[in-house]
Design a protein around this motif. Structure first.
Motif, PDB file in Angstrom:
ATOM      1  N   VAL A 214       0.858  -1.187   0.000  1.00  0.00           N
ATOM      2  CA  VAL A 214       0.000   0.000   0.000  1.00  0.00           C
ATOM      3  C   VAL A 214       0.893   1.234   0.000  1.00  0.00           C
ATOM      4  CG1 VAL A 214      -1.947  -1.106   1.131  1.00  0.00           C
ATOM      5  CG2 VAL A 214      -0.168  -0.114   2.531  1.00  0.00           C
ATOM      6  N   ARG A 215       0.531   2.197  -0.774  1.00  0.00           N
ATOM      7  CA  ARG A 215       1.357   3.400  -0.887  1.00  0.00           C
ATOM      8  C   ARG A 215       0.950   4.483   0.114  1.00  0.00           C
ATOM      9  NH1 ARG A 215       6.036   2.350  -3.562  1.00  0.00           N
ATOM     10  NH2 ARG A 215       5.651   1.166  -5.462  1.00  0.00           N
ATOM     11  N   ASP A 216      -0.280   4.423   0.560  1.00  0.00           N
ATOM     12  CA  ASP A 216      -0.785   5.499   1.423  1.00  0.00           C
ATOM     13  C   ASP A 216      -1.223   4.917   2.761  1.00  0.00           C
ATOM     14  OD1 ASP A 216      -0.542   7.432  -0.662  1.00  0.00           O
ATOM     15  OD2 ASP A 216      -2.372   6.585  -1.544  1.00  0.00           O
ATOM     16  N   GLY A 217      -1.089   5.708   3.778  1.00  0.00           N
ATOM     17  CA  GLY A 217      -1.610   5.315   5.078  1.00  0.00           C
ATOM     18  C   GLY A 217      -0.646   4.458   5.866  1.00  0.00           C
ATOM     19  N   GLN A 218      -1.002   4.249   7.144  1.00  0.00           N
ATOM     20  CA  GLN A 218      -0.185   3.463   8.054  1.00  0.00           C
ATOM     21  C   GLN A 218      -0.450   1.971   7.858  1.00  0.00           C
ATOM     22  OE1 GLN A 218       1.989   4.413  10.616  1.00  0.00           O
ATOM     23  NE2 GLN A 218       1.943   6.534   9.902  1.00  0.00           N
ATOM     24  N   LEU A 219       0.590   1.177   8.040  1.00  0.00           N
ATOM     25  CA  LEU A 219       0.416  -0.278   8.020  1.00  0.00           C
ATOM     26  C   LEU A 219      -0.104  -0.726   9.373  1.00  0.00           C
ATOM     27  CD1 LEU A 219       3.804  -1.371   6.366  1.00  0.00           C
ATOM     28  CD2 LEU A 219       1.627  -1.028   5.238  1.00  0.00           C
ATOM     29  N   ASN A 220      -1.074  -1.631   9.348  1.00  0.00           N
ATOM     30  CA  ASN A 220      -1.536  -2.173  10.629  1.00  0.00           C
ATOM     31  C   ASN A 220      -0.587  -3.278  11.092  1.00  0.00           C
ATOM     32  OD1 ASN A 220      -2.302  -4.698   9.430  1.00  0.00           O
ATOM     33  ND2 ASN A 220      -4.237  -3.736   8.761  1.00  0.00           N
ATOM     34  N   GLU A 221      -0.830  -3.804  12.294  1.00  0.00           N
ATOM     35  CA  GLU A 221       0.096  -4.774  12.874  1.00  0.00           C
ATOM     36  C   GLU A 221       0.200  -6.047  12.033  1.00  0.00           C
ATOM     37  OE1 GLU A 221       3.014  -6.063  15.405  1.00  0.00           O
ATOM     38  OE2 GLU A 221       2.068  -4.090  15.338  1.00  0.00           O
ATOM     39  N   ASN A 222      -0.914  -6.522  11.491  1.00  0.00           N
ATOM     40  CA  ASN A 222      -0.881  -7.729  10.655  1.00  0.00           C
ATOM     41  C   ASN A 222      -0.076  -7.499   9.384  1.00  0.00           C
ATOM     42  OD1 ASN A 222      -2.402  -9.254  12.410  1.00  0.00           O
ATOM     43  ND2 ASN A 222      -4.355  -8.728  11.418  1.00  0.00           N
ATOM     44  N   GLN A 223      -0.232  -6.304   8.803  1.00  0.00           N
ATOM     45  CA  GLN A 223       0.527  -5.984   7.594  1.00  0.00           C
ATOM     46  C   GLN A 223       2.018  -5.866   7.894  1.00  0.00           C
ATOM     47  OE1 GLN A 223      -1.678  -2.455   6.553  1.00  0.00           O
ATOM     48  NE2 GLN A 223      -2.796  -3.508   4.914  1.00  0.00           N
ATOM     49  N   GLN A 225       3.580  -7.450  10.276  1.00  0.00           N
ATOM     50  CA  GLN A 225       4.056  -8.821  10.519  1.00  0.00           C
ATOM     51  C   GLN A 225       4.319  -9.540   9.198  1.00  0.00           C
ATOM     52  OE1 GLN A 225       5.552 -11.246  12.514  1.00  0.00           O
ATOM     53  NE2 GLN A 225       3.881 -11.156  14.038  1.00  0.00           N
ATOM     54  N   GLU A 226       3.391  -9.396   8.248  1.00  0.00           N
ATOM     55  CA  GLU A 226       3.539 -10.078   6.963  1.00  0.00           C
ATOM     56  C   GLU A 226       4.708  -9.509   6.159  1.00  0.00           C
ATOM     57  OE1 GLU A 226       2.798 -12.875   4.098  1.00  0.00           O
ATOM     58  OE2 GLU A 226       1.936 -12.712   6.099  1.00  0.00           O
ATOM     59  N   LEU A 227       4.817  -8.180   6.134  1.00  0.00           N
ATOM     60  CA  LEU A 227       5.928  -7.551   5.422  1.00  0.00           C
ATOM     61  C   LEU A 227       7.260  -7.930   6.044  1.00  0.00           C
ATOM     62  CD1 LEU A 227       7.148  -5.614   3.366  1.00  0.00           C
ATOM     63  CD2 LEU A 227       6.597  -3.717   4.907  1.00  0.00           C
ATOM     64  N   ASN A 228       7.335  -7.869   7.353  1.00  0.00           N
ATOM     65  CA  ASN A 228       8.569  -8.197   8.058  1.00  0.00           C
ATOM     66  C   ASN A 228       8.968  -9.656   7.845  1.00  0.00           C
ATOM     67  OD1 ASN A 228       9.697  -9.325  10.953  1.00  0.00           O
ATOM     68  ND2 ASN A 228      10.583  -7.349  10.380  1.00  0.00           N
ATOM     69  N   LEU A 229       7.973 -10.539   7.802  1.00  0.00           N
ATOM     70  CA  LEU A 229       8.248 -11.951   7.572  1.00  0.00           C
ATOM     71  C   LEU A 229       8.924 -12.154   6.218  1.00  0.00           C
ATOM     72  CD1 LEU A 229       7.951 -14.990   8.185  1.00  0.00           C
ATOM     73  CD2 LEU A 229       5.641 -14.854   7.228  1.00  0.00           C
ATOM     74  N   TRP A 319       8.976  -3.083  12.288  1.00  0.00           N
ATOM     75  CA  TRP A 319       9.219  -4.382  12.923  1.00  0.00           C
ATOM     76  C   TRP A 319       8.032  -4.681  13.833  1.00  0.00           C
ATOM     77  CZ3 TRP A 319      13.766  -6.433  11.167  1.00  0.00           C
ATOM     78  CH2 TRP A 319      14.108  -7.697  11.645  1.00  0.00           C
ATOM     79  N   PRO A 320       7.499  -5.887  13.820  1.00  0.00           N
ATOM     80  CA  PRO A 320       6.343  -6.192  14.666  1.00  0.00           C
ATOM     81  C   PRO A 320       6.691  -6.131  16.145  1.00  0.00           C
ATOM     82  CG  PRO A 320       7.196  -8.194  13.658  1.00  0.00           C
ATOM     83  CD  PRO A 320       7.934  -7.055  13.029  1.00  0.00           C
ATOM     84  N   THR A 321       5.702  -5.774  16.943  1.00  0.00           N
ATOM     85  CA  THR A 321       5.934  -5.668  18.386  1.00  0.00           C
ATOM     86  C   THR A 321       5.740  -7.006  19.095  1.00  0.00           C
ATOM     87  OG1 THR A 321       3.610  -5.010  18.666  1.00  0.00           O
ATOM     88  CG2 THR A 321       5.245  -3.251  18.433  1.00  0.00           C
ATOM     89  N   GLY A 322       4.944  -7.893  18.516  1.00  0.00           N
ATOM     90  CA  GLY A 322       4.684  -9.188  19.151  1.00  0.00           C
ATOM     91  C   GLY A 322       5.694 -10.245  18.723  1.00  0.00           C
ATOM     92  N   PRO A 323       5.387 -11.516  18.977  1.00  0.00           N
ATOM     93  CA  PRO A 323       6.268 -12.620  18.564  1.00  0.00           C
ATOM     94  C   PRO A 323       6.425 -12.649  17.042  1.00  0.00           C
ATOM     95  CG  PRO A 323       4.592 -13.381  20.121  1.00  0.00           C
ATOM     96  CD  PRO A 323       4.203 -11.995  19.728  1.00  0.00           C
ATOM     97  N   GLU A 324       7.610 -12.968  16.605  1.00  0.00           N
ATOM     98  CA  GLU A 324       7.883 -13.008  15.174  1.00  0.00           C
ATOM     99  C   GLU A 324       7.528 -14.373  14.590  1.00  0.00           C
ATOM    100  OE1 GLU A 324      11.975 -12.130  14.702  1.00  0.00           O
ATOM    101  OE2 GLU A 324      11.847 -10.115  15.545  1.00  0.00           O
ATOM    102  N   LYS A 325       6.911 -14.363  13.416  1.00  0.00           N
ATOM    103  CA  LYS A 325       6.654 -15.619  12.706  1.00  0.00           C
ATOM    104  C   LYS A 325       7.978 -16.161  12.169  1.00  0.00           C
ATOM    105  CE  LYS A 325       1.970 -14.659  10.988  1.00  0.00           C
ATOM    106  NZ  LYS A 325       1.144 -14.517   9.757  1.00  0.00           N
ATOM    107  N   SER A 326       8.051 -17.483  12.057  1.00  0.00           N
ATOM    108  CA  SER A 326       9.244 -18.092  11.469  1.00  0.00           C
ATOM    109  C   SER A 326       9.303 -17.762   9.990  1.00  0.00           C
ATOM    110  CB  SER A 326       9.213 -19.614  11.655  1.00  0.00           C
ATOM    111  OG  SER A 326      10.279 -20.216  10.949  1.00  0.00           O
ATOM    112  N   VAL A 327      10.516 -17.556   9.500  1.00  0.00           N
ATOM    113  CA  VAL A 327      10.681 -17.293   8.069  1.00  0.00           C
ATOM    114  C   VAL A 327      10.632 -18.602   7.281  1.00  0.00           C
ATOM    115  CG1 VAL A 327      12.037 -15.222   8.476  1.00  0.00           C
ATOM    116  CG2 VAL A 327      13.206 -17.405   8.166  1.00  0.00           C
ATOM    117  N   TYR A 328      10.651 -19.715   7.976  1.00  0.00           N
ATOM    118  CA  TYR A 328      10.598 -21.022   7.323  1.00  0.00           C
ATOM    119  C   TYR A 328       9.248 -21.667   7.585  1.00  0.00           C
ATOM    120  CZ  TYR A 328      15.601 -20.132   7.664  1.00  0.00           C
ATOM    121  OH  TYR A 328      16.837 -19.549   7.596  1.00  0.00           O
ATOM    122  N   ARG A 329       8.833 -22.521   6.669  1.00  0.00           N
ATOM    123  CA  ARG A 329       7.593 -23.261   6.898  1.00  0.00           C
ATOM    124  C   ARG A 329       7.816 -24.276   8.014  1.00  0.00           C
ATOM    125  NH1 ARG A 329       4.617 -27.839   5.783  1.00  0.00           N
ATOM    126  NH2 ARG A 329       2.418 -27.443   5.364  1.00  0.00           N
TER     127      ARG A 329
END
Length: 835
Positions: A214-223, A225-229, A319-329
């Motif tokens: 998304v080009r505009d606006g703030q990213l929410n926490e789920n976004q 987390q997904e981007l950081n992953l 960077w997400p504030t909660g636990p990080e998802k694994s980068v591996y399946r």
């Protein structure tokens, strides 16, 4: 000199592989230079490369140095062959032969430099990583250039007027292609296209598969987390080897937020909000040939990956504030019983209902079931490892009962000794159990043969099977005891770590060998995890060694999946092993049972639902089928024979087999299941098939009777290959030495097999004895042909086959002719393959 009939059979053996086709051309043309080159490629170079890897985990420096000469040497064949081609064009236009001597010299030098370039290129590929999909294209066009340049040289020196110009023209085309792909490999896949006016200069991130563009606006926490992953996934795949916990080049780590923001010895690598001024983006965007380009080795980042990192930095490098998802399946640990899909017409069995749902999703049509002859041969080989007797084939084909296939499978599964003698091979490979080899002379290794044979013969339930291997008695302790190597060894190969590695690999489909030396580059498993698991098997707590260097730290004692339970660190080793076994065999350990059903499926179908079968975190082609089989296996009392019965009586197993040209297809990420993979007989199956249908290959005296239950002498038809010590013949056919766990075998034919089948003593002596016996038994040549066909292929020859055999043998065949005929039948594709 091999006879014509042996040559034809050898051609059939090799025809399933690309290398086999190359060998066939060489043998037909009788080109000694090309034969030497192929020998060099197939034997010498891999040996050098393997030797380099054995000397040092980072490749012996000399091979790396020589390999890096490849980009310089490779320009010699390009320039020399191109100049030769230009001179040939000039000669052709002048209708003269003024440059003939010069062209001969140029093509000779071009061929020799092509050989050197290929050898150095192979050394380079073995000492440095090249993950690009272009690499195999570049490699094989280079090899083709070498072969064609050799043929060109030969044609010029033999002065074959038309052939030499054709060969030279084709060689120039291949060397041009090889050079083109080499440039793309080192400078990027858009090296040429990026210079074209039509090329888009702006990075397009619309193709990136993430939901936060998304080009505009703030990213929410789920976004976030997904981007950081996805950012960390890029770093993990491209950067952690040099900038992770185990290795920190330039004082830069990219495996945590704090480290990334800190930067390296030259300062910050990213400027949040400003990707164009971020050193990280500059480095990864440079041409691959630039000295500052990152990563230093292997394939660079794709345009999409660079665009994603730019977008992340533009957003402020969140960077997400909660636990990080694994980068591996990471596959689920807990079991799951999926809802059965609705029955569709004939597809009423659970396996078929899941496969039918998969077929509908992938638009695959159900094929007609294989005929009775094909089916009976399949199940005989898969259940007891033997060919069906000719009379049994006839009776089965004439049987009118609708459930005759289910009855057949049931009868074969009840042949307990034959079942054990076949499946012993599968479990010997997996449990690294063999009858001779490293460790037996010094007492640093013990076998589990008698225990394993009895467990299979009595159909021990799988939960008890696992328990007795992990918390063993005297007869079953050899598996976790491992091999006590003589001399100085790497810390990751001490017996306690071997036990941890083997238990994780065999029972959990988890490879922690990397994590036994350093933090894994391909998973979240850390060095501490591997040592903590190995300490369960140790009498004293082990000191952690990173890359064989002591750290002075210890890791405690814990199971890999702590959700299964907590090991009592104060307990003695024997008690800890009992706790571990009890924790692992719990029904809630879905990982254990998914792993075994996947292994059995892979053994029967030629490919696991998850592949490789030792990497159970990979994506299955049907998660529901895998989960259902595992849960049903537990509900059915952990009975392996019930599992095998359900697979072999399914419509899915009865589909026509699917042929593959390359072994890589099995592990390809875009693999689509369409039926059982056509495969070659294993070493043991082939030897037993020859012994059963023609002449015993091994005498009874070679049986390891001392390691087996005494009752086996009355329950064995001949010396089965699984029950004799390994030898050169079986090794050539793919039987491993079993000093390490081996859970898969390559089904492709190779040159070593061809040489052993052509010139090896064990096989050819058996064929010679068979010729003597069959010639005396059937003096009538027509009867001889018919009975050999019936015994080997389970059918009589068709008229054309009989006519060819009769023409080859003659009315009064010599013993040598009969030997060649029998030899050819043993190498017949219908004999060699499971269709």
């Amino acid at each position: 000199m091999i006879s014509k009939i042996k040559y034809l059979a050898l051609r059939n053996l090799l025809s399933s592989s690309a290398f086999g086709n190359l060998c066939e051309i060489i043998f037909l043309l009788k080109i000694p230079v090309a034969s030497l080159l192929v020998f060099l490629l197939v034997t010498v170079t891999p040996v050098l490369a393997q030797g380099a890897q054995d000397l040092d985990s980072n490749s012996f420096w000399l091979w790396t140095f020589l390999g890096r000469l490849h980009p310089m040497i490779v320009h010699f064949p390009i320039s020399l062959l191109l100049v030769a081609f230009l001179l040939e064009i000039i000669s052709w236009k002048r209708k003269g032969d003024d440059f003939h001597a010069a062209i001969k010299l140029l093509v000779l030098l071009g061929a020799l430099s092509a050989v050197v370039a290929v050898v150095l290129g192979l050394l380079l590929s073995n000492s440095e990583e090249y993950g690009s999909e272009l690499f195999p294209v570049h490699q094989w066009t280079g090899i083709a250039t070498m072969v064609l340049a050799s043929l060109t040289t030969l044609s010029y020196f033999r002065d074959t007027f038309h052939a030499k110009r054709i060969f030279l023209a084709v060689t120039v085309i291949t060397v041009t292609l090889a050079g083109h792909y080499g440039a793309m490999l080192t400078h990027g896949e858009d090296y040429l296209t990026s210079a074209l006016p039509s090329n888009e200069s702006d990075q397009n991130i619309s193709q990136i598969d993430f939901q936060v563009a998304v080009r505009d606006g703030q990213l929410n926490e789920n976004q976030i987390q997904e981007l950081n992953l996805q950012v960390r996934t890029i770093f993990a795949h491209h950067c952690y080897k040099c900038h992770g916990r185990a290795k920190v080049k330039g004082e830069l780590r990219l495996d945590s937020q704090e480290s990334i923001m800190k930067g390296g010895e030259d300062g910050a690598v990213i400027v949040p909000g400003n990707p164009d001024n971020s050193e990280l983006i500059r480095r990864i965007s440079l041409p691959r040939s630039h000295k500052d380009a990152m990563p230093e080795k292997g394939k660079g980042l794709s345009k999409d990956e660079i665009a994603l990192l730019k977008f992340w930095i533009m957003q402020g490098a969140p960077w997400p504030t909660g636990p990080e998802k694994s980068v591996y399946r990471v596959a689920a640990l807990e079991p799951r019983m999926p809802i059965l899909p609705d029955a569709n017409g004939k597809r009423t069995r659970p396996v078929d209902r899941f496969v039918n749902e998969y077929f509908e999703k992938n638009k695959i049509e159900w094929g007609r079931p294989v005929d009775d002859r094909t089916y009976i041969r399949r199940v005989y080989l898969d259940i007891i490892g033997l060919l069906p007797p000719p009379d049994s084939i006839t009776s089965f084909m004439d049987d009118p009962h609708a459930d005759k296939r289910e009855q057949l499978v049931g009868r074969l599964l009840n042949r307990n000794d034959a079942y054990a003698q076949h499946w012993l091979t599968f479990w010997n490979d997996a449990l690294r159990n063999d009858y001779t080899g490293t460790g037996y002379i010094t007492g640093g290794r013990s076998d589990i043969t008698e225990w394993l044979y009895s467990a299979l013969r009595n159909n021990m339930t799988y939960n008890l099977f696992v328990k007795e291997l992990i918390s063993p008695n005297k007869k079953s302790e050899g598996f976790i005891r491992g091999i006590k190597w003589r001399g100085t060894i790497n810390a990751s190969q001490r017996t306690e770590m071997q036990a941890a590695q083997n238990v994780a690999q065999v029972f959990l489909g988890l490879n922690i060998k990397c994590a036994s030396c350093h933090d894994s580059f391909i998973s979240d498993w850390k060095l501490d995890d591997a040592y903590a698991f190995a300490n369960i098997f140790a009498d004293t707590t082990l000191e952690i060694n990173r890359c064989d260097k002591p750290t002075g730290r210890k890791a405690g004692i814990r199971i890999l999946y702590q959700e299964l339970g907590e090991i009592d660190s104060g307990a003695v080793t024997e008690e800890r092993l009992k706790q571990l076994a009890d924790f692992l065999i719990q029904p809630k350990d879905g990982r254990l049972y998914r792993t075994v059903v996947n292994r059995i499926w892979g053994q029967l179908m030629g490919r696991g639902i998850v592949e490789p079968v030792d990497v159970m975190d990979n994506e299955p082609w049907s998660q529901d089928l895998l989960d259902w089989l595992a849960s049903d296996f537990v509900d059915s009392g952990y009975d392996l024979k019930i599992l095998i019965f359900k697979i072999l009586t399914s419509d899915t197993y009865q589909l026509p087999s699917v042929g593959i040209k390359e072994e890589a297809f099995i592990t390809a990420p875009d693999y689509v299941f369409a039926g059982m993979l056509r495969r070659r007989l294993t070493a043991e199956q082939f030897v037993d098939a020859v012994s059963q249908s023609l002449q015993p290959v091994y005498p009874d005296s070679l049986m390891v009777y001392a390691l087996l239950p005494k009752s086996i002498k009355t329950n064995i038809p001949f010396a089965r290959a699984a029950l004799v010590k390994n030898d050169r013949f079986q090794t050539a056919l793919g039987r491993p030495n079993r000093e390490t766990v081996s859970t898969s075998r390559n089904s492709q034919a190779n040159l070593l097999q061809a040489l052993e089948l052509t010139n090896g003593t064990q096989f050819n002596e058996a064929i010679k004895r068979a010729a003597e016996v069959w010639r005396k038994r059937y003096p009538d040549v027509n009867k001889l042909i018919q009975e050999v066909y019936r015994n080997t292929l389970g059918r009589f020859p068709v008229s054309e086959e009989e006519a060819i055999a009769l023409k080859t043998l003659g009315q009064s065949p010599s013993e040598g002719a009969v030997e060649d005929f029998i030899w050819a039948m043993a190498l017949h594709p219908e004999f060699q393959l499971i269709y």
